[in-house]
Design an enzyme around this catalytic site. Sequence first.
Site, PDB file in Angstrom:
ATOM      1  CG  HIS A   4      -1.950  -1.097   1.136  1.00  0.00           C
ATOM      2  ND1 HIS A   4      -2.707  -1.497   2.190  1.00  0.00           N
ATOM      3  CD2 HIS A   4      -2.328  -1.876   0.085  1.00  0.00           C
ATOM      4  CE1 HIS A   4      -3.522  -2.472   1.809  1.00  0.00           C
ATOM      5  NE2 HIS A   4      -3.292  -2.728   0.539  1.00  0.00           N
ATOM      6  CG  HIS A  30      -4.792  -5.804  -9.488  1.00  0.00           C
ATOM      7  ND1 HIS A  30      -3.984  -6.794  -9.992  1.00  0.00           N
ATOM      8  CD2 HIS A  30      -4.540  -5.773  -8.158  1.00  0.00           C
ATOM      9  CE1 HIS A  30      -3.300  -7.334  -9.001  1.00  0.00           C
ATOM     10  NE2 HIS A  30      -3.604  -6.739  -7.887  1.00  0.00           N
ATOM     11  CG  HIS A  68      -2.556   0.181  -3.668  1.00  0.00           C
ATOM     12  ND1 HIS A  68      -1.517  -0.716  -3.627  1.00  0.00           N
ATOM     13  CD2 HIS A  68      -3.669  -0.575  -3.785  1.00  0.00           C
ATOM     14  CE1 HIS A  68      -1.977  -1.948  -3.727  1.00  0.00           C
ATOM     15  NE2 HIS A  68      -3.285  -1.894  -3.819  1.00  0.00           N
ATOM     16  CB  SER A  88       6.420  -2.537  -9.137  1.00  0.00           C
ATOM     17  OG  SER A  88       7.276  -2.201 -10.204  1.00  0.00           O
TER      18      SER A  88
END
Lengths: 481, 135
Positions: A206, A404, A237, A380
Amino acid sequence: MIPKQSLVKIHDWLWEIPKSYRHDMRVPARVWTSEKMLEDILGDRSLEQAVNVTTLPGIAKAALVMPDVHEGYGFPIGGVAAMRWPDGVISPGGIGYDINCGVRLLKSELSFNDVAAHLSSLARELYHEVPSGVGRGGTIRLNIIELDRVLKDGVGWAIKHGYGEDQDARYLESSGALADADPSAVSEHAKNRGRDQLGTMGAGNHFVEVDKVTQIFDSSTAKTFGLWQNQIVILIHCGSRGLGHQVATDYIRLMQKIMPRYHISLPDRELACTPLSSLEGKNYFNAMAAAANFAWANRQLITHEIRNSWRKEFGASASQLSILYDVAHNIAKIEEHIIDDKPQKLIMHRKGATRAFGPGHPEVIEEYRAVGQPVIIPGSMGTASYVLAGTKQAMKESFGSSCHGAGRRMSRHAAKRAVQGGALRDQLAKQGIHIQTGSLSGLAEEAPLAYKNIDDVVDVVSKAGLAKKVARLEPLVVVKG
Amino acid sequence: MPHQILPHTADVRLLVENETVEGLFIEALQGMTEIMKPIEEINARPASRRISLKAADSTALLVDFLNEVLSMTEINHETYTDIVWQHFSERRLTVKLIGRSVAGFAKNIKAATYHEADIRKNPKGNFETVIIFDI
C-alpha cells in the site's frame, strides 16, 4: 504446475485451458497474456488455482485470468469469475481478505515545474500526515454506533463529517457506497479491528505516490479525464484494513463449515462458498459491502489528509486536488452482462482485477460515459503507472474487467536477497524518486525487480482490447508504511 | 527444523512440524510471530487472553486458532509467546494466551488461510502442515 501444452492459443493475447483438462471443471479457464509472460505465469500455481475456480457451482462462461496474475490462496490474484444470480455461489476467497483494496487518483492543477523544488518536503509532509505501518492507528477512534454509520454510508459519512467535498462521491466507483451494506452482518471482532484504522494506509504494497503525467496516448480521452502532459497527480492504494480482513476470515470459516449443507464439495477449502441466495451468502454479501464502504471511507480520509499536506506545502490558496476516479480491485458486485446473446444478472467476483466498463454503460458517470470508465493501474514502486479507459470489447469478453497492477513475479524473500532496502532507496533517489518509508526491509520486498514489467502487462490488455491506454504516469514521491 | 519459510510469489508459506498436534499449534504460533516481528514497547504490560474454538477437524482448528490470535493481536496491540492449555482435542480447544503489549509490528499478516493446510504425519512420524499467510 500446468504444462504449456495443456493450453490452447486462441489469439496472440488469449489462451484457454479447456474444460476437458480436468474432470471437475464446469467451464474453461481463459488467460490474457503474451507468450513471453505465459512462461512466468506457468512458474507458479496461478493456473492450477484458476482451474479450481472453474469448479465453483454456478460459474458462467469461463474463469478469467488477467496478465498480472500470480499465485494466491484459493483464487489466483488477477482472477475474475461470474456466478449466475441468484443461485450461483458467492465465495469470500474470490474477493480476498483486503475487501475493496483499490486505487484512487487525485488530479492537481500544478505541473512538474511548479512542484519540483517542493518534492522532498512534500514527501515528508505526506509521511507525517497519512498514518502508515503495522498496528498504527489513525487520529480517529470511532465508537461502534459511529462505525456502523461508516459501514452503511461509506464516503457519504466522510463527506458529511467534513472529510471531503460534496462532488467527491460522484467520481468514485459506486459513488463510494454499496447500498446492500449491513453493519449487523459484521462481527464485533471485525469492528474492533477497524475502529481506530480509518484514515490509515497500512503496510505491504500500500502506498501514496506523487506522479507526473509523462505521456498521453489518447488526447481526446485524456481531455475528458482532465489529464495533461507534465501534470502532477497523486495515487492512493489501500483497502479496508483489519476490518475487511476479519470479515473475510469470519465468513470463510463459517462457509467451509456449512458447505456440506448445500452439497458443495471443492478442491480447496479456501474457495469456501454458499449460494448467494442462502442466508449465509446474503449475510456475507452484506458484510462485504459494509467492509467495501469502510475502504472507500478510508481512501476518502486519506484524500483529506493528502489535501491537508498539499495546502501546507503550497499554501491555503493552492488549487484543490480533485478526484479523477477510484476503482475497487477486490470486490463482488451484482452486474448485468450478455451471455448467449441474452442479458443476465451475475455475481461478479474480482480478486486483483479492475472493473473496466466501456463507453455508454449507464454505471459510468455522464462526464466519462462517452469514453468509458477510467481504469487506474498502478505499477510497482519506482516504475510507471497507467490510466486506461474501459472498452466495449471488455464488456463482451471479460465481463467489463481488466488487470489491476504489475503483479508479483518474485517472492518477498527472494526480493530481499536480491536487493537491500537502503541501496534501493539510494538508487531510486538517483532516478529523482523521493522515498519515505517506515521499513527499509519492506521497501526491498516491494522492489521493482519483484514485479512483472507494467508496460508488458498494460500492452497485453491494450492489444487484447480490454482497455485502451490514455496516459502514463511516472513516480516522483513514494510514501509507504 | 520445527518451522521454515518456503517460497511463495506474494504471500508467506510456512512449513511447521512437531511430534504432537499441540506442539504443532505452538510451533505455528511461534512461526507466525516471527513473521510479524513485534516491535517492543517500553514498559510493556503483561497480557492474557482466552480463546475457545470448535472446528470440523484439527487442520481447520489450527487455521482458526491462528486467525483468532491475529484478531487479538490487532485489536489489543499485543503479542503472545506462550499457551496455557485448558482443553485440547481434535476439534476443540480452550487456551489462555500469555504475552505482552507491543508498540507495533514490522510485518502485517491479514489472515492465515486454509489453502494447502493439511495436518498429516510425515515420514519421520511427526505432524506437519503448510500454512499460507496473506500479507
